[in-house]
Design an enzyme around this catalytic site. Structure first.
Site, PDB file in Angstrom:
ATOM      1  N   SER A 123       0.831  -1.141   0.137  1.00 50.54           N
ATOM      2  CA  SER A 123       0.134   0.115   0.047  1.00 50.54           C
ATOM      3  C   SER A 123       0.790   1.333  -0.065  1.00 50.54           C
ATOM      4  O   SER A 123       1.650   1.620   1.010  1.00 50.54           O
ATOM      5  CB  SER A 123      -0.843   0.161   1.176  1.00 50.54           C
ATOM      6  OG  SER A 123      -1.594   1.065   1.394  1.00 50.54           O
ATOM      7  N   LYS A 149      -1.277  -0.875  -4.282  1.00 49.59           N
ATOM      8  CA  LYS A 149      -2.547  -0.035  -4.004  1.00 49.59           C
ATOM      9  C   LYS A 149      -2.144   1.330  -3.596  1.00 49.59           C
ATOM     10  O   LYS A 149      -0.907   1.763  -2.968  1.00 49.59           O
ATOM     11  CB  LYS A 149      -3.275  -0.648  -2.701  1.00 49.59           C
ATOM     12  CG  LYS A 149      -4.001   0.442  -1.884  1.00 49.59           C
ATOM     13  CD  LYS A 149      -4.713  -0.617  -0.769  1.00 49.59           C
ATOM     14  CE  LYS A 149      -4.879   0.175   0.538  1.00 49.59           C
ATOM     15  NZ  LYS A 149      -5.721  -0.694   1.426  1.00 49.59           N
ATOM     16  N   LEU A 150      -2.743   2.222  -4.497  1.00 51.32           N
ATOM     17  CA  LEU A 150      -2.281   3.602  -4.167  1.00 51.32           C
ATOM     18  C   LEU A 150      -3.412   4.219  -3.340  1.00 51.32           C
ATOM     19  O   LEU A 150      -4.654   4.131  -3.667  1.00 51.32           O
ATOM     20  CB  LEU A 150      -2.508   4.195  -5.624  1.00 51.32           C
ATOM     21  CG  LEU A 150      -1.289   3.891  -6.826  1.00 51.32           C
ATOM     22  CD1 LEU A 150      -1.835   4.754  -7.929  1.00 51.32           C
ATOM     23  CD2 LEU A 150      -0.013   3.854  -6.109  1.00 51.32           C
ATOM     24  N   LYS A 151      -3.106   5.038  -2.605  1.00 51.15           N
ATOM     25  CA  LYS A 151      -3.936   6.071  -1.661  1.00 51.15           C
ATOM     26  C   LYS A 151      -4.445   7.102  -2.440  1.00 51.15           C
ATOM     27  O   LYS A 151      -3.529   7.799  -3.389  1.00 51.15           O
ATOM     28  CB  LYS A 151      -3.419   6.409  -0.428  1.00 51.15           C
ATOM     29  CG  LYS A 151      -3.075   5.415   0.482  1.00 51.15           C
ATOM     30  CD  LYS A 151      -4.399   4.898   1.221  1.00 51.15           C
ATOM     31  CE  LYS A 151      -3.849   3.980   2.410  1.00 51.15           C
ATOM     32  NZ  LYS A 151      -5.361   3.326   3.187  1.00 51.15           N
ATOM     33  N   ASP A 176      -7.473   3.201  -2.862  1.00 44.98           N
ATOM     34  CA  ASP A 176      -7.895   3.301  -1.483  1.00 44.98           C
ATOM     35  C   ASP A 176      -8.263   4.541  -1.253  1.00 44.98           C
ATOM     36  O   ASP A 176      -7.303   5.446  -1.110  1.00 44.98           O
ATOM     37  CB  ASP A 176      -7.286   2.384  -0.354  1.00 44.98           C
ATOM     38  CG  ASP A 176      -8.022   2.394   0.985  1.00 44.98           C
ATOM     39  OD1 ASP A 176      -9.123   3.168   1.026  1.00 44.98           O
ATOM     40  OD2 ASP A 176      -7.399   1.966   1.767  1.00 44.98           O
ATOM     41  N   GLU A 201     -11.301   0.795  -3.258  1.00 46.56           N
ATOM     42  CA  GLU A 201     -11.662   0.801  -1.804  1.00 46.56           C
ATOM     43  C   GLU A 201     -12.177   1.753  -1.132  1.00 46.56           C
ATOM     44  O   GLU A 201     -11.558   2.931  -1.019  1.00 46.56           O
ATOM     45  CB  GLU A 201     -10.385   0.127  -1.247  1.00 46.56           C
ATOM     46  CG  GLU A 201     -10.481  -0.197   0.337  1.00 46.56           C
ATOM     47  CD  GLU A 201      -9.005  -0.784   0.694  1.00 46.56           C
ATOM     48  OE1 GLU A 201      -7.834  -0.957   0.111  1.00 46.56           O
ATOM     49  OE2 GLU A 201      -9.015  -0.896   2.015  1.00 46.56           O
ATOM     50  N   ASP A 226     -13.924  -1.428   3.062  1.00 50.01           N
ATOM     51  CA  ASP A 226     -13.132  -1.783   4.339  1.00 50.01           C
ATOM     52  C   ASP A 226     -13.806  -1.137   5.511  1.00 50.01           C
ATOM     53  O   ASP A 226     -14.292  -2.027   6.263  1.00 50.01           O
ATOM     54  CB  ASP A 226     -11.577  -0.760   4.091  1.00 50.01           C
ATOM     55  CG  ASP A 226     -10.647  -0.888   5.094  1.00 50.01           C
ATOM     56  OD1 ASP A 226     -11.021  -1.402   6.360  1.00 50.01           O
ATOM     57  OD2 ASP A 226      -9.786  -0.420   4.937  1.00 50.01           O
ATOM     58  N   LYS A 250      -9.937  -7.028   8.097  1.00 52.41           N
ATOM     59  CA  LYS A 250      -9.007  -6.655   9.115  1.00 52.41           C
ATOM     60  C   LYS A 250      -9.336  -7.025  10.404  1.00 52.41           C
ATOM     61  O   LYS A 250     -10.624  -6.653  10.805  1.00 52.41           O
ATOM     62  CB  LYS A 250      -8.942  -4.975   9.296  1.00 52.41           C
ATOM     63  CG  LYS A 250      -8.145  -4.506   7.814  1.00 52.41           C
ATOM     64  CD  LYS A 250      -8.332  -3.001   8.066  1.00 52.41           C
ATOM     65  CE  LYS A 250      -7.575  -2.477   7.044  1.00 52.41           C
ATOM     66  NZ  LYS A 250      -7.606  -0.722   6.925  1.00 52.41           N
ATOM     67  N   GLY A 278      -4.195  -4.391   6.288  1.00 54.52           N
ATOM     68  CA  GLY A 278      -3.273  -4.279   7.050  1.00 54.52           C
ATOM     69  C   GLY A 278      -3.167  -2.821   7.918  1.00 54.52           C
ATOM     70  O   GLY A 278      -4.151  -2.096   7.361  1.00 54.52           O
TER      71      GLY A 278
HETATM   72  O1  SMG Z   1      -0.371  -2.010   6.848  1.00 60.09           O
HETATM   73  O2  SMG Z   1       0.385  -1.980   4.637  1.00 60.09           O
HETATM   74  C1  SMG Z   1       0.016  -1.613   5.562  1.00 60.09           C
HETATM   75  C2  SMG Z   1      -0.999  -0.466   5.634  1.00 60.09           C
HETATM   76  C3  SMG Z   1      -2.302  -0.963   4.659  1.00 60.09           C
HETATM   77  O3  SMG Z   1      -3.240   1.151   3.483  1.00 60.09           O
HETATM   78  C4  SMG Z   1      -3.170   0.272   4.400  1.00 60.09           C
HETATM   79  N1  SMG Z   1      -4.119   0.348   5.433  1.00 60.09           N
HETATM   80  O4  SMG Z   1      -7.325   1.879   4.842  1.00 60.09           O
HETATM   81  O5  SMG Z   1      -6.384   0.157   4.225  1.00 60.09           O
HETATM   82  C5  SMG Z   1      -6.316   1.230   4.668  1.00 60.09           C
HETATM   83  C6  SMG Z   1      -5.077   1.472   5.646  1.00 60.09           C
HETATM   84  C7  SMG Z   1      -5.249   2.019   6.906  1.00 60.09           C
HETATM   85  C8  SMG Z   1      -4.027   2.407   7.867  1.00 60.09           C
HETATM   86  S1  SMG Z   1      -3.737   3.790   7.075  1.00 60.09           S
HETATM   87  C9  SMG Z   1      -2.528   4.519   8.284  1.00 60.09           C
HETATM   88 MG    MG Z   2      -8.346   0.830   3.604  1.00 59.47          MG
END
Ligand code: SMG
Ligand code: MG
Length: 355
Positions: A123, A149-151, A176, A201, A226, A250, A278
């Site tokens: 991510s 995965k790109l935020k 996401d 997501e 999520d 999760k 995660g």
């Molecule tokens: O654990 O690699 C990881 C982070 C995965 O993007 C991730 N988690 O919304 O899925 C999600 C985010 C939540 C945590 S962001 C600090």
């Molecule tokens: Mg997420």
């Protein structure tokens, strides 16, 4: 019988800041639950963040509810506790780890895991400018991650996705938004349909199942939820409503591994693909998540990356990427030792509770 419960705070600097639509993390300040019995001990990790940006929980609040209600509940003074799934998950995980270690059974075997290694992705936070994002993705692809995965957030969606797709035509790519799009902004998500994303997501707020159903009806890219998926009942409802066709599972968000397995079972019975999310876990939470992700319904790559993607030094022997996979720990309980030296060096406080 439990002799003591330690609530231990650790602070692990991240190798690179992690920016999402709700904030930037530079260190992982985590809360560990350590259950100590006469002939066994167990570990759980609370995934609440320092501030209530991802969900309502935050780490100081989680420690408070553990101290006042959840740990006294273990000592025989049980009271009903609504909400606080991340706090409950950590306590449940620590107790389960202790009992499985005492029985010599691995968590993966206990849950019904069927694989020895899990396909994983990475991510990637919001990184500007877009050239730096493409470089970051390129480094992860070079390491062998099976998907990226790109935020995203309003104003940071089409351009970064187009740039990464232009460079990596065949990469399994997903995005996401952490609920950052109001219905007024959701129109811009239509522009992502041309990039062959595996999924989008949590584009809309957590409680907007109807909005997600409308979006899912309009887009060809699958919608994954999520934050919205807070229980197996909600998972079943969201799928029935057409609000999602993929689920991120999760344990922390769901109140523990037991409910997480129930969501997995709902996904399997409804034929919906699932993957393990995660929360920037240390090796302790990562080990438990890998055991969960060994279940048969986890058919898409997990947000569980190698230790070195997050930390210079982890609390357990580092998880290492091998051919785009992480091994599922096979030892008793979560299956990995907690390294005393690292633990002491990274601990910022310890609170000991006794019956
Ligand atoms: O654990 O690699 C990881 C982070 C995965 O993007 C991730 N988690 O919304 O899925 C999600 C985010 C939540 C945590 S962001 C600090
Ligand atoms: Mg997420």
């Amino acid at each position: 019988m439990i002799e003591a419960v330690e609530l231990r705070r650790v602070s692990l600097p991240l190798v690179t800041p992690f920016r999402t639509s709700f904030g930037t993390e530079t260190t992982r300040d985590a809360l560990l639950v350590h259950v100590i019995g006469p002939d066994s001990e167990g570990w759980g990790e609370c995934v609440a963040m320092s501030s209530p940006g991802y969900s309502a929980e935050y780490v100081d609040g989680a420690q408070d509810v553990m101290r006042r209600y959840l740990v006294p509940g273990l000592f025989g003074a049980a009271q009903p506790v609504r909400g606080h799934p991340m706090a409950r998950a950590a306590v449940e995980g620590a107790v389960l780890d202790a009992s499985l270690r005492a029985r010599g059974t691995s968590l993966a075997a206990h849950l019904g895991g069927v694989r020895e290694a899990v396909d994983v992705g990475v991510s990637v936070g919001i990184v500007r400018p877009v050239e730096a994002l493409v470089d970051a993705v390129s480094a992860y692809v070079g390491q062998g991650y099976r998907r990226v995965k790109l935020k995203i957030e309003p104003g940071w969606d089409r351009v970064p996705v187009a740039a990464v797709r232009a460079r990596f035509a065949d990469l399994m790519l997903q995005v996401d938004a952490n609920g950052a799009y109001g219905r007024d902004k959701a129109g811009t998500l239509d522009a992502l349909d041309e990039f062959g994303l595996a999924l989008i997501e949590q584009p809309l707020p957590e409680d907007d199942l109807a909005g997600h159903a409308e979006l899912a009806g309009r887009l060809s890219t699958p919608i994954c939820l999520d934050e919205s998926i807070t229980s197996a009942r909600v998972a079943d409802l969201a799928i029935a409503l057409g609000a999602c066709s993929v689920v991120n599972i999760k344990p922390g968000r769901l109140g523990g591994l037991v409910e997480a397995k129930r969501v997995h079972d709902v996904c399997v019975s409804r034929g919906v693909p699932a993957w393990c999310g995660g929360m920037l876990e240390t090796g302790i939470g990562r080990a438990a998540n890998l055991a969960l992700a060994a279940l048969p319904g986890f058919t898409l790559p997990a947000d569980l990356s190698a230790s070195d993607r997050y930390f210079h030094r982890d609390l357990t022997p580092p998880f290492v990427l091998a051919d785009g996979r992480l091994a599922v720990p096979a030892g008793p309980g979560i299956g990995v030792p907690v390294l005393e030296d690292a633990l002491h060096e990274l601990t910022t406080s310890v609170e000991v509770l006794r019956p």
